[in-house]
Design an enzyme around this catalytic site. Structure first.
Site: not given
Length: 343
Positions: A71, A89
Site C-alpha cells: 500500500k 492508485h
C-alpha cells in the site's frame, strides 16, 4: 521489501517461501523489519534475506534499487528517487494521485504500479482481488446479521468462515454481486455461499441494462467491478429514499470513491478498520455502506501467499526487462505527462 506504514496493513507482497526462490535465482533481497507483518522477520532471514531496520529504505539503499511494498508510502521523503513497486492508485483521478505523482516527478523516481501489471490483452496479472471480495462480502453479511464489531481485527479464512456459518439469520436473505465473473466477484460469491446465501450474479451484460428494481430488492449488494471507463451509477442518492428499497448493506469492494469511475456516487469517503461502516440512511429502513480499501489484509496470510505466487516470477523478469514491465512503466509516464498538461 519495505515495512508497511499503514497501521493495520499486515500483508506482504512477497512471502518467505517465494523470497527463497528469488534468492536461489541470484536476486539480492533485503527485507525491512516490521512490527506488524503477518510473517515474522526471522522467517525471511532463514531463507537468506538481508534484514534492515524498519523504515530505512529511503536512506539505506541506492536509488537504483527496487523498493517493493503493498500500500501507500509514508509522507516522507517528499522527493522519491527509487524505483517503487506497490499499489499507487494514481491513474484514475483519485484525489491524492497528483500529490504522489509530483513526489516522483520531483525526485526522478519511478512507480511500477501493481494495479497496472497487465498482459497483452490488458488483464491484470497480479491482484488481491479474490480475497478483497471474500472479505468485503463477509463483512456485509456480519453487518446484516448485527454481528459486525469494531475495530476490525485480521484473522484467517478458517476463522472468518466459522463466523459466517449459516444460522437462522441466513434464512430468506438475498444478495447481489455485481462483477461476479471477476476475481473479486468470485471471492464475494464464495463468502456468501459459505454464509448460506446463494447470490444473484451480474456480469457485464447485466450492468449494461441495469434492472434497478431488482438491485434494490436485495438485502446485500457487493460491488466488485473493475472498470477503466465511467459507467452509469448503480445506485443514486435519489434511490436511497426509494420506497421499493429493501437493500440495507452495500460492500463497495472497488472503492473508486473520488474518481470519475465511481459507480456508487452515494458516499464521499472510504471507511476503515476503526469505523468500518457508514450509515447512509437511518430507521425505519437503514442503509449501511462498507468501503475499506485494504480488505485483503483482514485475511493477510492467505491473501499474501496467493499474491506472492503470481508476483515472484514477474520480479525475476525485471533483470532482463519484459513487455509486462514496459507496459507498467508506460502507464506511469503517461500519468506524469498528464500532470504537465494540468491533469
Amino acid at each position: 521489501m519495505r515495512h508497511e506504514s499503514r497501521r493495520n496493513e499486515r500483508r506482504a507482497a512477497l512471502v518467505p517461501e517465494d523470497a527463497r526462490k528469488l534468492i536461489a535465482s541470484g536476486v539480492h533481497l533485503t527485507v525491512e523489519e516490521s512490527s506488524q507483518r503477518v510473517f515474522p522477520t526471522h522467517e525471511y532471514a532463514e531463507v537468506g534475506c538481508a534484514i534492515a531496520p524498519q523504515g530505512s529504505w529511503g536512506s539505506a539503499c541506492p536509488a537504483t534499487d527496487y523498493v517493493l511494498g503493498v500500500k501507500e508510502l509514508p509522507d516522507e521523503p517528499t522527493e522519491l528517487t527509487h524505483r517503487h513497486i506497490f499499489f499507487g492508485h494514481a491513474y484514475k483521478g483519485q484525489e491524492e494521485a497528483p500529490r504522489l505523482l509530483r513526489r516522483f516527478e520531483a525526485g526522478g523516481g519511478t512507480l511500477f504500479d501493481l494495479e497496472h501489471i497487465l498482459d497483452a490483452e490488458g488483464r491484470r496479472m497480479v491482484a488481491f482481488g479474490y480475497w478483497a471480495g471474500y472479505a468485503g462480502a463477509s463483512l456485509a453479511v456480519l453487518q446484516h446479521r448485527g454481528e459486525l464489531t469494531a475495530p476490525l481485527v485480521s484473522s484467517s479464512r478458517e476463522e472468518l468462515s466459522r463466523r459466517l456459518a449459516p444460522g437462522a439469520a441466513s434464512g430468506g436473505v438475498t444478495a447481489l454481486v455485481i462483477g461476479a465473473d471477476g476475481r473479486s466477484g468470485g471471492g464475494a460469491c464464495d463468502a456468501l455461499s459459505t454464509a448460506g446465501i446463494e447470490p444473484t450474479r451480474w456480469g457485464l451484460d447485466d450492468t449494461r441494462n441495469l434492472d434497478r428494481g431488482a438491485l434494490l430488492a436485495n438485502d446485500i449488494l457487493v460491488n466488485a467491478i473493475a472498470s477503466c471507463r465511467p459507467v452509469p451509477p448503480f445506485v443514486t442518492k435519489a434511490e436511497l429514499d426509494d420506497e421499493r428499497r429493501r437493500l440495507s448493506v452495500i460492500a463497495d469492494v472497488t472503492c473508486d470513491v473520488g474518481s470519475e469511475l465511481n459507480a456508487l456516487p452515494i458516499y464521499d469517503r472510504v471507511t476503515d478498520w476503526v469505523n468500518p461502516v457508514e450509515r447512509l440512511r437511518g430507521d425505519p429502513r437503514p442503509l449501511d455502506i462498507i468501503a475499506i480499501d485494504n480488505l485483503p489484509s483482514l485475511i493477510p496470510a492467505e491473501a499474501s501467499r496467493a499474491f506472492s505466487a503470481d508476483l515472484w516470477p514477474l520480479l525475476l523478469s525485471l533483470r532482463e526487462g519484459s513487455e509486462v514491465w514496459d507496459r507498467c512503466l508506460g502507464a506511469f509516464r503517461r500519468a506524469l505527462a498528464s500532470l504537465g498538461e494540468g491533469g
